[in-house]
Design an enzyme around this catalytic site. Structure first.
Site, PDB file in Angstrom:
ATOM      1  N   HIS A 159     -15.867  15.978   8.656  1.00 56.12           N
ATOM      2  CA  HIS A 159     -17.014  15.820   9.548  1.00 56.12           C
ATOM      3  C   HIS A 159     -16.461  15.752  10.972  1.00 56.12           C
ATOM      4  O   HIS A 159     -16.472  14.708  11.612  1.00 56.12           O
ATOM      5  CB  HIS A 159     -17.828  14.580   9.175  1.00 56.12           C
ATOM      6  CG  HIS A 159     -19.236  14.589   9.711  1.00 56.12           C
ATOM      7  ND1 HIS A 159     -20.346  14.467   8.917  1.00 56.12           N
ATOM      8  CD2 HIS A 159     -19.710  14.722  10.982  1.00 56.12           C
ATOM      9  CE1 HIS A 159     -21.451  14.506   9.665  1.00 56.12           C
ATOM     10  NE2 HIS A 159     -21.088  14.655  10.921  1.00 56.12           N
ATOM     11  N   TYR A 219     -33.231  19.196  11.320  1.00 52.74           N
ATOM     12  CA  TYR A 219     -33.903  18.261  12.225  1.00 52.74           C
ATOM     13  C   TYR A 219     -35.144  18.818  12.896  1.00 52.74           C
ATOM     14  O   TYR A 219     -36.092  18.101  13.131  1.00 52.74           O
ATOM     15  CB  TYR A 219     -32.934  17.788  13.316  1.00 52.74           C
ATOM     16  CG  TYR A 219     -31.843  16.872  12.798  1.00 52.74           C
ATOM     17  CD1 TYR A 219     -32.034  15.495  12.755  1.00 52.74           C
ATOM     18  CD2 TYR A 219     -30.635  17.390  12.338  1.00 52.74           C
ATOM     19  CE1 TYR A 219     -31.053  14.651  12.275  1.00 52.74           C
ATOM     20  CE2 TYR A 219     -29.638  16.550  11.854  1.00 52.74           C
ATOM     21  CZ  TYR A 219     -29.850  15.184  11.814  1.00 52.74           C
ATOM     22  OH  TYR A 219     -28.879  14.354  11.333  1.00 52.74           O
ATOM     23  N   GLU A 260     -28.827  15.710   5.662  1.00 55.64           N
ATOM     24  CA  GLU A 260     -29.213  15.002   6.883  1.00 55.64           C
ATOM     25  C   GLU A 260     -30.610  15.407   7.303  1.00 55.64           C
ATOM     26  O   GLU A 260     -30.976  16.586   7.211  1.00 55.64           O
ATOM     27  CB  GLU A 260     -28.285  15.317   8.081  1.00 55.64           C
ATOM     28  CG  GLU A 260     -26.953  14.643   8.048  1.00 55.64           C
ATOM     29  CD  GLU A 260     -26.086  14.995   9.253  1.00 55.64           C
ATOM     30  OE1 GLU A 260     -26.647  15.179  10.358  1.00 55.64           O
ATOM     31  OE2 GLU A 260     -24.868  15.092   9.076  1.00 55.64           O
ATOM     32  N   GLU A 267     -21.319  21.323   8.693  1.00 53.89           N
ATOM     33  CA  GLU A 267     -21.854  22.195   9.727  1.00 53.89           C
ATOM     34  C   GLU A 267     -20.872  23.161  10.385  1.00 53.89           C
ATOM     35  O   GLU A 267     -20.452  22.964  11.537  1.00 53.89           O
ATOM     36  CB  GLU A 267     -22.524  21.354  10.818  1.00 53.89           C
ATOM     37  CG  GLU A 267     -23.609  20.440  10.295  1.00 53.89           C
ATOM     38  CD  GLU A 267     -24.360  19.720  11.408  1.00 53.89           C
ATOM     39  OE1 GLU A 267     -23.868  19.693  12.542  1.00 53.89           O
ATOM     40  OE2 GLU A 267     -25.454  19.207  11.129  1.00 53.89           O
ATOM     41  N   ARG A 301     -23.857   8.944   1.557  1.00 53.57           N
ATOM     42  CA  ARG A 301     -23.034  10.040   2.072  1.00 53.57           C
ATOM     43  C   ARG A 301     -22.198   9.513   3.236  1.00 53.57           C
ATOM     44  O   ARG A 301     -22.749   9.033   4.231  1.00 53.57           O
ATOM     45  CB  ARG A 301     -23.916  11.204   2.555  1.00 53.57           C
ATOM     46  CG  ARG A 301     -23.104  12.304   3.196  1.00 53.57           C
ATOM     47  CD  ARG A 301     -23.905  13.523   3.635  1.00 53.57           C
ATOM     48  NE  ARG A 301     -22.993  14.453   4.286  1.00 53.57           N
ATOM     49  CZ  ARG A 301     -23.173  14.999   5.486  1.00 53.57           C
ATOM     50  NH1 ARG A 301     -24.280  14.778   6.170  1.00 53.57           N
ATOM     51  NH2 ARG A 301     -22.258  15.805   5.999  1.00 53.57           N
ATOM     52  N   ASN A 314     -28.564  20.193   6.541  1.00 52.12           N
ATOM     53  CA  ASN A 314     -28.917  19.277   7.625  1.00 52.12           C
ATOM     54  C   ASN A 314     -30.023  19.934   8.424  1.00 52.12           C
ATOM     55  O   ASN A 314     -29.846  21.040   8.953  1.00 52.12           O
ATOM     56  CB  ASN A 314     -27.727  19.029   8.565  1.00 52.12           C
ATOM     57  CG  ASN A 314     -26.634  18.198   7.917  1.00 52.12           C
ATOM     58  OD1 ASN A 314     -26.781  17.747   6.777  1.00 52.12           O
ATOM     59  ND2 ASN A 314     -25.543  18.004   8.625  1.00 52.12           N
TER      60      ASN A 314
HETATM   61  C1  GBH Z   1     -25.777  16.517  12.977  1.00 55.35           C
HETATM   62  O1  GBH Z   1     -25.691  17.711  13.675  1.00 55.35           O
HETATM   63  C2  GBH Z   1     -24.388  15.946  12.777  1.00 55.35           C
HETATM   64  O2  GBH Z   1     -23.889  16.308  11.507  1.00 55.35           O
HETATM   65  C3  GBH Z   1     -24.329  14.448  12.911  1.00 55.35           C
HETATM   66  O3  GBH Z   1     -22.997  14.051  12.998  1.00 55.35           O
HETATM   67  C4  GBH Z   1     -25.160  14.015  14.092  1.00 55.35           C
HETATM   68  O4  GBH Z   1     -25.056  12.656  14.334  1.00 55.35           O
HETATM   69  C5  GBH Z   1     -26.590  14.405  13.808  1.00 55.35           C
HETATM   70  O5  GBH Z   1     -26.695  15.764  13.648  1.00 55.35           O
HETATM   71  C6  GBH Z   1     -27.568  14.027  14.911  1.00 55.35           C
HETATM   72  O6  GBH Z   1     -27.357  14.786  16.056  1.00 55.35           O
HETATM   73  O7  GBH Z   1     -27.727  23.660  20.986  1.00 55.35           O
HETATM   74  O8  GBH Z   1     -30.062  23.184  20.570  1.00 55.35           O
HETATM   75  O9  GBH Z   1     -28.496  23.120  18.765  1.00 55.35           O
HETATM   76  C7  GBH Z   1     -26.938  18.299  13.974  1.00 55.35           C
HETATM   77  C8  GBH Z   1     -26.755  19.649  14.610  1.00 55.35           C
HETATM   78  C9  GBH Z   1     -26.004  20.753  16.494  1.00 55.35           C
HETATM   79  C10 GBH Z   1     -27.974  19.413  16.619  1.00 55.35           C
HETATM   80  C11 GBH Z   1     -25.909  20.771  17.990  1.00 55.35           C
HETATM   81  C12 GBH Z   1     -27.885  19.435  18.106  1.00 55.35           C
HETATM   82  C13 GBH Z   1     -27.190  20.704  19.994  1.00 55.35           C
HETATM   83  C14 GBH Z   1     -28.470  21.203  20.540  1.00 55.35           C
HETATM   84  N1  GBH Z   1     -26.656  19.540  16.034  1.00 55.35           N
HETATM   85  N2  GBH Z   1     -27.249  20.651  18.542  1.00 55.35           N
HETATM   86  S1  GBH Z   1     -28.695  22.902  20.203  1.00 55.35           S
END
Ligand code: GBH
Length: 478
Positions: A129, A316, A383, A174, A84, A314
């Site tokens: 992106h 995490y 992701e 996103e 990707r 995505n």
């Molecule tokens: C992804 O976003 C992105 O697609 C990618 O480019 C990036 O490298 C990867 O994550 C790793 O970060 O306000 O608590 O949500 C993930 C979504 C949105 C997670 C913004 C972190 C900020 C903290 N991101 N968020 S919060």
């Protein structure tokens, strides 16, 4: 909150797609080479350097613009079936508009795609992106409804140029972060602060632009190219903080804000009703004549409905949600309108950054919720991955543990809950430019030496773990 489930060692299905993910601005570099135009991240790092940790920039990043063959050799070593990556809009169209195509930019992606094909790797391509052409940003970017035309023209060009080799397309990476962070909170490019208003206009134009691209594909390319067009949603899992009804409801409202603002329109033609009601109610109390969440016309609803071939997810981490109204009745914003607050538990293992907490069971609950809420859609995990903030940590056992336990929960979701997950692209192939956190956060299964002009890549232990998972299609206790 301890994950009591045993490791699921049942093999992943034969056709399950294993891959890794990257994004253009985060790895390519070559920011002004061979005719590439300026985008909002080029603009941000050059005009507002302190907005990024250590004043880092993506000017050179991992230098994948020159080292793509090395990248593909790493992919080959891992044994992935899919890669990707994203296209840089202004590498192809320096001014953003489709009237002038930059042939050298086209050639770069043709070369990359050929290199992948020659090595038996399928491309999975994200059109957007986070790299709005600066020219279009100056006209308002996502706030201008002409964006739907601009994006449609760009998407059509990409389908035409690359669609004989690329069959897996994703429009936007996103919408949540793009709109809430780019146009609401204003902490990602273009750093525009309009909570509760701009972010909702952004969302409306974004889903309509997705639908435009989907219709173009459907009308002009699908019968010949036989591919699919999806979108990527960023979603944490939202677990109620307590067993109180109000917290259980608040968590569900939060899920609907995240999914009902973008995915519900593309599946069912409109925002989720709970989202519409909540925002309309607060808007009215605040004296607005109409809801701050712009409505879709009937025609738009028809145009939107059913324009999703696959959902990219995505994911995490997980958050705990409790019901809580903002003390200021005039406050506006996505989370304020939601009337809930989110936090993470200190019991959860912490990664390199604040929001990175390891909660593997969250992904299984989320997948089950998506299946149930949207009638069992096809899902690709686009992701998932772990960051540390160490300079060069090659023995990355915590990353291995993250990958293993999250994949195990994904396998459980498929196996025990019948969720239709078709693939997984790990974030990320290599350490890269982590937006406003610069190079401080390392997500790679390959280390990149950003101090060397060579941008030397070195595999981490997790690369060999993932390689083994792909080869055996099973999780093992390495
Ligand atoms: C992804 O976003 C992105 O697609 C990618 O480019 C990036 O490298 C990867 O994550 C790793 O970060 O306000 O608590 O949500 C993930 C979504 C949105 C997670 C913004 C972190 C900020 C903290 N991101 N968020 S919060």
């Amino acid at each position: 909150f301890i994950n009591v489930n045993a490791l699921n060692t049942k093999p992943f299905p034969k056709d399950f797609k294993f891959g890794v993910a990257t994004a253009a601005y985060q790895i390519e570099g070559g920011w002004n080479e061979d005719g590439k135009g300026e985008n909002i991240w080029d603009h941000l790092v050059h005009t507002n350097p302190t907005a990024v940790a250590n004043n880092d920039t993506g000017d050179t990043a991992c230098d994948s613009y020159h080292k793509y063959k090395e990248d593909v050799a790493m992919l080959k070593y891992l044994g992935v079936s899919h890669y990707r990556f994203s296209l840089s809009w202004t590498r192809l169209l320096p001014n953003g508009f489709a009237n002038k195509v930059n042939q050298r930019g086209v050639q770069y992606y043709k070369n990359l795609i050929k290199e992948l094909k020659d090595n038996g790797i399928q491309p999975l391509v994200t059109l957007y992106h986070w790299e709005m052409p600066q020219t279009l940003q100056e006209l308002g970017g996502f706030l201008n409804n002409n964006f739907i035309d601009w994006f449609g023209d760009y998407a059509e060009l990409c389908f035409k140029l690359f669609g004989d080799d690329v069959t897996n397309w994703l429009t936007f990476n996103e919408p949540g972060p793009i709109c809430q962070h780019g146009y609401g909170l204003g902490d990602l490019a273009p750093l525009y602060k309009s909570p509760g208003i701009g972010e909702y206009i952004c969302g409306k134009n974004l889903v309509l632009a997705h639908a435009r691209a989907w219709h173009i594909y459907d009308d002009l390319f699908r019968s010949k190219q036989k591919g699919s067009v999806g979108i990527v949603i960023d979603s944490r899992w939202f677990e109620p903080e307590t067993n109180k009804t109000e917290d259980i409801q608040a968590a569900e409202v939060m899920r609907h804000f995240v999914w009902g603002t973008y995915i519900n329109p593309l599946i069912n033609g409109d925002h989720s009703s709970i989202v519409k009601e909540k925002i309309a109610k607060r808007s009215k109390q605040q004296g607005f004549k109409r809801s701050r969440l712009p409505e879709f016309t009937e025609e738009e609803q028809k145009y939107l409905k059913g324009t999703l071939d696959i959902i990219g997810l995505n994911h995490y981490s997980t958050y705990l949600i409790s019901a809580q109204k903002h003390p200021d009745p005039d406050a506006m914003g996505f989370y304020v309108d939601c009337e809930a607050v989110a936090r993470q538990s200190d019991d959860w293992e912490k990664g390199g950054t604040d929001w990175m907490r390891v909660v593997p069971w969250g992904i299984r609950k989320l997948l089950k919720w998506i299946k149930h809420t949207f009638n069992n859609p096809k899902i690709m995990i686009t992701e998932n991955g772990f960051c540390d903030n160490k300079d060069k940590l090659l023995d990355d056992d915590r990353r291995i543990n993250y990958i293993k336990t999250y994949l195990s929960n994904i396998r459980d979701a498929m196996d025990k809950d019948g969720v239709n997950v078709v693939g997984y692209t790990l974030w990320s192939l290599m350490d890269n430019f982590e937006w406003t956190l610069g190079y401080t956060q390392k997500f790679g299964i390959y280390h990149v030496d950003f101090n060397s002009p060579n941008r030397t890549r070195t595999k981490k232990k997790s690369a060999d773990y993932y390689k083994k998972v792909i080869a055996t299609r099973c999780l093992t206790d390495m």
